[in-house]
Design a protein around this motif. Structure first.
Motif, PDB file in Angstrom:
ATOM      1  N   LYS A  76       1.502   0.858 -10.034  1.00 36.22           N
ATOM      2  CA  LYS A  76       0.710  -0.122  -9.283  1.00 36.22           C
ATOM      3  C   LYS A  76       0.778  -1.580  -9.760  1.00 36.22           C
ATOM      4  O   LYS A  76      -0.020  -2.399  -9.336  1.00 36.22           O
ATOM      5  CB  LYS A  76      -0.777   0.292  -9.223  1.00 36.22           C
ATOM      6  N   ALA A 102       3.101  -3.620  -4.490  1.00 32.06           N
ATOM      7  CA  ALA A 102       2.537  -2.878  -5.620  1.00 32.06           C
ATOM      8  C   ALA A 102       3.439  -1.691  -5.886  1.00 32.06           C
ATOM      9  O   ALA A 102       3.721  -0.901  -4.980  1.00 32.06           O
ATOM     10  CB  ALA A 102       1.123  -2.408  -5.302  1.00 32.06           C
ATOM     11  N   TYR A 156      10.763  -0.262  -3.031  1.00 26.85           N
ATOM     12  CA  TYR A 156      10.662  -0.394  -1.570  1.00 26.85           C
ATOM     13  C   TYR A 156       9.580   0.517  -1.000  1.00 26.85           C
ATOM     14  O   TYR A 156       9.127   0.323   0.102  1.00 26.85           O
ATOM     15  CB  TYR A 156      12.020  -0.144  -0.908  1.00 26.85           C
ATOM     16  N   ARG A 157       9.157   1.504  -1.781  1.00 25.97           N
ATOM     17  CA  ARG A 157       8.148   2.435  -1.280  1.00 25.97           C
ATOM     18  C   ARG A 157       6.721   1.994  -1.602  1.00 25.97           C
ATOM     19  O   ARG A 157       5.765   2.717  -1.392  1.00 25.97           O
ATOM     20  CB  ARG A 157       8.386   3.837  -1.856  1.00 25.97           C
ATOM     21  N   ILE A 182       3.241  -0.594  -1.448  1.00 24.39           N
ATOM     22  CA  ILE A 182       2.448  -1.228  -0.386  1.00 24.39           C
ATOM     23  C   ILE A 182       2.508  -2.742  -0.569  1.00 24.39           C
ATOM     24  O   ILE A 182       2.360  -3.244  -1.681  1.00 24.39           O
ATOM     25  CB  ILE A 182       0.996  -0.732  -0.438  1.00 24.39           C
ATOM     26  N   VAL A 183       2.751  -3.476   0.526  1.00 22.29           N
ATOM     27  CA  VAL A 183       2.845  -4.932   0.442  1.00 22.29           C
ATOM     28  C   VAL A 183       1.504  -5.572   0.783  1.00 22.29           C
ATOM     29  O   VAL A 183       0.648  -4.965   1.421  1.00 22.29           O
ATOM     30  CB  VAL A 183       3.937  -5.496   1.372  1.00 22.29           C
ATOM     31  N   GLY A 184       1.349  -6.808   0.338  1.00 22.40           N
ATOM     32  CA  GLY A 184       0.112  -7.525   0.626  1.00 22.40           C
ATOM     33  C   GLY A 184       0.100  -8.841  -0.110  1.00 22.40           C
ATOM     34  O   GLY A 184       1.160  -9.353  -0.487  1.00 22.40           O
ATOM     35  N   ASN A 185      -1.075  -9.405  -0.322  1.00 24.32           N
ATOM     36  CA  ASN A 185      -1.138 -10.624  -1.107  1.00 24.32           C
ATOM     37  C   ASN A 185      -2.214 -10.520  -2.168  1.00 24.32           C
ATOM     38  O   ASN A 185      -3.215  -9.825  -1.996  1.00 24.32           O
ATOM     39  CB  ASN A 185      -1.394 -11.854  -0.229  1.00 24.32           C
ATOM     40  N   HIS A 193       1.933  -5.357  -9.684  1.00 26.32           N
ATOM     41  CA  HIS A 193       2.361  -6.175  -8.545  1.00 26.32           C
ATOM     42  C   HIS A 193       3.610  -6.984  -8.884  1.00 26.32           C
ATOM     43  O   HIS A 193       3.671  -7.603  -9.937  1.00 26.32           O
ATOM     44  CB  HIS A 193       1.248  -7.138  -8.149  1.00 26.32           C
ATOM     45  N   PRO A 200       4.790   1.792  -6.435  1.00 27.05           N
ATOM     46  CA  PRO A 200       4.127   3.057  -6.104  1.00 27.05           C
ATOM     47  C   PRO A 200       3.903   3.937  -7.333  1.00 27.05           C
ATOM     48  O   PRO A 200       3.122   4.867  -7.272  1.00 27.05           O
ATOM     49  CB  PRO A 200       5.105   3.726  -5.130  1.00 27.05           C
ATOM     50  N   LEU A 201       4.565   3.614  -8.443  1.00 29.14           N
ATOM     51  CA  LEU A 201       4.411   4.457  -9.637  1.00 29.14           C
ATOM     52  C   LEU A 201       3.159   4.085 -10.420  1.00 29.14           C
ATOM     53  O   LEU A 201       2.242   4.868 -10.541  1.00 29.14           O
ATOM     54  CB  LEU A 201       5.650   4.361 -10.523  1.00 29.14           C
TER      55      LEU A 201
END
Lengths: 123, 872
Positions: free
Chosen positions: A90, A85, A71-72, A74-77, A92, A87-88
């Motif tokens: 990366k 992605a 949950y921590r 970064i979201v995107g496409n 996806h 956070p540890l």
């Protein structure tokens, strides 16, 4: 609850829309019936107001980093996939399927929706 | 006009290719491509194997999980599209040179006008008694690999006989299959063809270290039944070695049987004799690849085979072409050990001289061979680190004159290592040796319209062979494009077709303050973990807003979101700022008390401060509440921003100090704290020339002189350490700060994403002297603007933790669950040396201790008890 067999999933309200953070994730705890707290599942819930589905939910445990952290991220496409992605390291993870795009692992994916400002998961 | 063509019956030239290995396939590819306009060629391919051409160079990857399909270089559909006839399991057994046809074992007849033999080679198995047993195998085809795989399943120990290049690859395969692996070599060293004695010795050590036992100077005299294992190798010196599986890799022999049986000229030690056009003694028959003998030499590499294929194809089409030999230099990775061999590796050229560098502790060996007057490179052997291979190869292939001290080419940390810029390469320079692509070919591809590296690759095939030249192809392409005035794309990701510098300018000029604005006006999609933090950093550099402003929250990496550094288990570490490493005893006690209260693992960092590990998300605000109350500020250890200004005690205490280095360090740290940049920035200030603060390894390094300060810029530690360059000398305090303001702000304005200052400066055209002219002489007339920008950032500094603690909305983010007050039960610590650390998976004890079994396991490990730290 006794009627609630494995096949009959139900929409369960997890939190309010206000609890979500726009274009980011939060974490919620799914209580599993009456069992102890150690059996509870952590779900990462993401709010992407600019997408059709708006709200997405996947397991919070990163199977690669082996920690409850998704949950921590970064979201995107990435192309067609809506992803977070880790956070540890990366990698996806697809928010629509839970599948990892780089490695052959996946996390659980939960149907999610917003009804009357309430965030619901099919569990 | 039409009728004329109709009257003329166009006879197609029938080309039959025997063998569909890599070279045979490359020939077909070349012929199809070159004959497109004329369409008068009919190609038939006959393969003795059960499959069409596959990549033998990467054969070992079959054991790493690649399938036969992954290795395939072509398929039936491709050949059909090319209108190439083909047959597999079609072993040619007869050639009729007069009637011009071949016949397969099955009796199929194929007529030809031109016949091309690309039959390759077969593994040589030395005539050792006992060699023909079930688990005595070779390593050449996919079928061989399948046999090895099957045998390995019922074996524990494997031996490779032959310590050449292929033998070591085969050994790696056996090791991957889980066998205890040995390599037996007749010669006193490994890879005797490519590597000299010194390199061979190091290679042996490295391979032994990897758990493959190497036995050199061993001649196998017999294979008999073993006692512990299936077989026993008996050596001529009386020693023995037991094994279950034997893999022969003692060299290759040209597959020239057909040519022998049907009276083509054959070399004394085998090989079909060919001339410069790849024609055999019969002008209608060509031979290419490992079955061919040119100038009494057989080329056992794929690149020369490809060159022959091209020559033969061109010659058949009536073009003039010549094979003039090939460079046998190779670079490869054997079991993770990098090995490179160039030209005259053994210094056989009369009058040649050698330079040798060996670093045994690090397992690196480098030798260059030069001509008598030290102007030309003749050869090289490099083991353990082949980063100089490309440069050395270009020196050798293009006869580029060597620098005055050639040893600088291989010595580590040579002060000014001569870099061979791609502009220095002549057009004839071979860039990709697999497909024989020269710099000139890349130039013509770009003249022909190629405008990206991808275009160049697809139209020249460069770097589609072994891939070793990928970086070089990119550099050459970029450089030529740049010369043509074509801007080389430095898109940061799929959402923005801009470089960091362009985005920086856009944000500044268009006064953009949120990611949403930037995305909707200049980007596409939803963004990602590359462009979001990048934008957040630019927004912070330009506007210096609070980074957890609601619109910025989703842009930050987790470290910035929680203003702490995430560790492997998802907990965080906390680093308060301790400017210049100076701290009062009272504040030090506070750190100790907080660490104790929250059971945090405590460590002194390299940047002269204290790092507190193991804080859960929900503990961070509690911890910082206490730290802020005691006067601490955030240390920005989580940000791409100023980290620390390290210092020595300088003139205030030290007998040798000539300036107040602590005072200067505190001033600088307080001035630049919070500055967001393309990457982290580190400073140090030393109070005298003894340099105890190690300032020359920092982005900004300051060393006191008796007249003021010497400023060094753009150094760094880390993976690729670099000393800073002396930028200006004997500066007074005011000028020092002014120059640093300008250097940093220029970097923040123009650096690429995640580019440290050293790489940034090296990429500025003109490097150090250009930077000096911009900063000292104000050649761009931007110094006032740079100082103004810096002043605005310095003037709007805020401690992000102080701001966060005062913002209830921001604090909500630190609650682990939106719908529960529980904590994450997956975080488990273990005690070591009186402090906590994350538990390793095997140490995790079931948390429910309700049944007896779990209790026992707890008791067993009671000496080192695991515990969950409860939030305070």
């Amino acid at each position: 609850m006794s009627l609630n067999s494995e096949n009959s999933l139900q929409w369960q309200t997890i939190c309010q829309l206000d609890d979500l953070v726009s274009n980011a994730g939060v974490c919620a705890l799914l209580e599993q019936g009456s069992s102890s707290l150690n059996d509870s599942e952590q779900v990462a819930i993401f709010h992407l107001p600019n997408t059709k589905q708006q709200v997405y939910a996947i397991g919070n445990y990163d199977p690669i980093g082996q920690a409850n952290v998704l949950y921590r991220g970064i979201v995107g496409n990435i192309g067609e996939d809506i992803v977070v992605a880790s956070p540890l390291y990366k990698q996806h993870f697809s928010l629509q399927t839970g599948q990892c795009l780089q490695e052959n692992v996946s996390v659980k994916n939960y149907p999610a929706r917003i009804v009357d400002q309430q965030v619901q998961l099919l569990v | 006009m039409d009728s004329q063509v109709d009257n003329q019956v166009v006879e197609k030239t029938k080309v039959v290719v025997v063998g569909n290995g890599m070279v045979g396939h490359h020939f077909v590819e070349q012929l199809v491509e070159l004959s497109k306009k004329e369409q008068v060629i009919e190609i038939t391919v006959l393969s003795a194997e059960s499959r069409l051409a596959y990549d033998r160079v990467h054969l070992s990857e079959y054991f790493a999980g690649k399938s036969a399909a992954d290795l395939a270089m072509t398929d039936e559909e491709t050949y059909q599209n090319w209108q190439v006839n083909f047959a597999v399991n079609a072993k040619v057994s007869h050639i009729d040179k007069n009637e011009k046809f071949v016949e397969t074992e099955q009796g199929q007849r194929y007529d030809y006008d031109k016949l091309v033999l690309a039959t390759g080679s077969y593994p040589f198995v030395p005539p050792i008694p006992g060699k023909d047993q079930e688990h005595c195998l070779v390593y050449r085809t996919i079928d061989d690999l399948e046999a090895i795989n099957a045998s390995a399943k019922v074996s524990k120990v494997g031996v490779v006989i032959g310590g050449g290049l292929l033998g070591l690859e085969a050994a790696n395969a056996l090791k991957q299959l889980g066998l205890k692996t040995h390599v037996v070599e007749f010669a006193p060293q490994l890879m005797g063809v490519q590597v000299d004695a010194g390199g061979g010795r190091l290679l042996k050590d490295k391979i032994n270290e990897l758990g493959v036992e190497v036995h050199t100077s061993k001649a196998t005299s017999e294979i008999t039944a073993g006692e512990q294992c299936r077989y026993k190798l008996c050596f001529s010196d009386g020693s023995e070695l037991e094994t279950d599986l034997i893999l022969f890799s003692a060299g290759i022999r040209p597959f020239d049987h057909l040519a022998r049986s049907f009276d083509l000229a054959i070399g004394e030690r085998g090989g079909i004799v060919i001339d410069n056009q790849c024609q055999t003694s019969n002008e209608n028959i060509y031979a290419i690849g490992e079955c061919a003998l040119w100038n009494n030499f057989i080329f056992g590499l794929v690149a020369p085979g490809y060159a022959m294929a091209k020559v033969a194809a061109e010659h058949i089409l009536g073009q003039s072409a010549e094979f003039t030999g090939a460079d046998m230099s190779t670079k490869l990775k054997l079991m993770g050990v990098e090995v490179g061999s160039i030209g005259d590796a053994h210094a056989k050229t009369a009058g040649s001289l050698c330079y040798i560098y060996e670093n045994q502790p690090n397992g690196v060996y480098k030798k260059i061979v030069v001509n008598g007057d030290k102007t030309q490179l003749l050869g090289a052997v490099i083991i353990g680190d082949t980063s100089e291979y490309d440069t050395l190869l270009q020196y050798m292939l293009n006869g580029i004159e060597l620098p005055e001290s050639p040893e600088a080419l291989i010595l580590p940390m040579a002060a000014d290592k001569p870099a061979l810029g791609v502009d220095a390469l002549p057009d004839s320079a071979t860039i990709c040796s697999c497909h024989n692509v020269t710099k000139g070919d890349i130039v013509s591809a770009i003249d022909g319209g190629a405008c990206t590296v991808g275009d160049v690759k697809s139209c020249t095939k460069a770097s589609s062979g072994c891939g070793g030249c990928t970086a070089l192809v990119k550099n050459v392409t970029d450089s030529i494009l740049e010369q043509r005035g074509v801007e080389v794309k430095k898109d940061i990701c799929e959402h923005f077709a801009y470089s960091r510098r362009e985005l920086f300018d856009i944000v500044k000029v268009e006064k953009i303050t949120t990611f949403e604005q930037l995305l909707s006006s200049h980007g596409q999609g939803l963004g990602c973990e590359v462009c979001k933090p990048l934008t957040a950093s630019i927004l912070a550099s330009v506007w210096n807003d609070y980074i957890l402003e609601k619109s910025h929250v989703g842009l930050q990496d987790t470290n910035d979101t929680f203003l702490a550094n995430m560790q492997k288990d998802g907990t965080y570490s906390v680093v308060p700022r301790i400017a210049a490493g100076e701290i009062t005893p009272d504040k030090l006690i506070v750190l100790g008390e907080v660490a104790k209260k929250y059971s945090l693992y405590t460590k002194i960092t390299g940047g002269q401060r204290v790092d507190l590990f193991g804080a859960r998300v929900e503990q961070l605000p509690l911890i910082w509440h206490e730290l802020v109350a005691a006067g601490f500020e955030t240390g920005h250890a989580y940000g791409k921003s100023l980290r620390t200004v390290k210092s020595c005690v300088g003139s205030s205490w030290c007998r040798y100090g000539v300036q107040d280095s602590i005072g200067m360090a505190i001033l600088l740290e307080n001035r630049y704290k919070g500055l967001r940049a393309p990457h982290k920035i580190k400073f140090a200030v030393s109070g005298c020339t003894r340099e105890c603060a190690e300032a020359q390894s920092k982005d900004i390094g300051i060393i006191a002189t008796d007249k003021g300060w010497n400023l060094y810029v753009c150094g760094n530690g880390g993976m690729k350490p670099r000393h800073g360059d002396l930028f200006a000398t004997d500066l007074d305090d005011e000028t020092l700060v002014k120059y640093i303001d300008r250097v940093l702000m220029f970097y923040v304005n123009t650096g690429d994403r995640l580019q440290r200052t050293s790489v940034w400066m090296d990429n500025l055209e003109g490097g150090l002297s250009y930077l000096q002219s911009v900063v000292i002489e104000d050649s761009l007339q931007i110094s006032t603007e740079l100082e103004k920008q810096m002043q605005s950032i310095v003037g709007t500094y805020q401690c992000e933790w102080k701001t966060t603690l005062a913002d209830p909305e921001a604090l909500k983010r630190f609650k682990p669950f939106v719908n529960s007050d529980q904590t994450d039960s997956n975080i488990v610590f273990f005690e070591e040396r009186q402090q906590i650390r994350p538990a390793y998976p095997h140490e995790r004890i079931p948390v429910q201790v309700s049944d007896n079994e779990a209790e026992t396991s707890l008791e067993k490990s009671s000496a080192q008890s695991a515990k969950i730290v409860e939030p305070a």
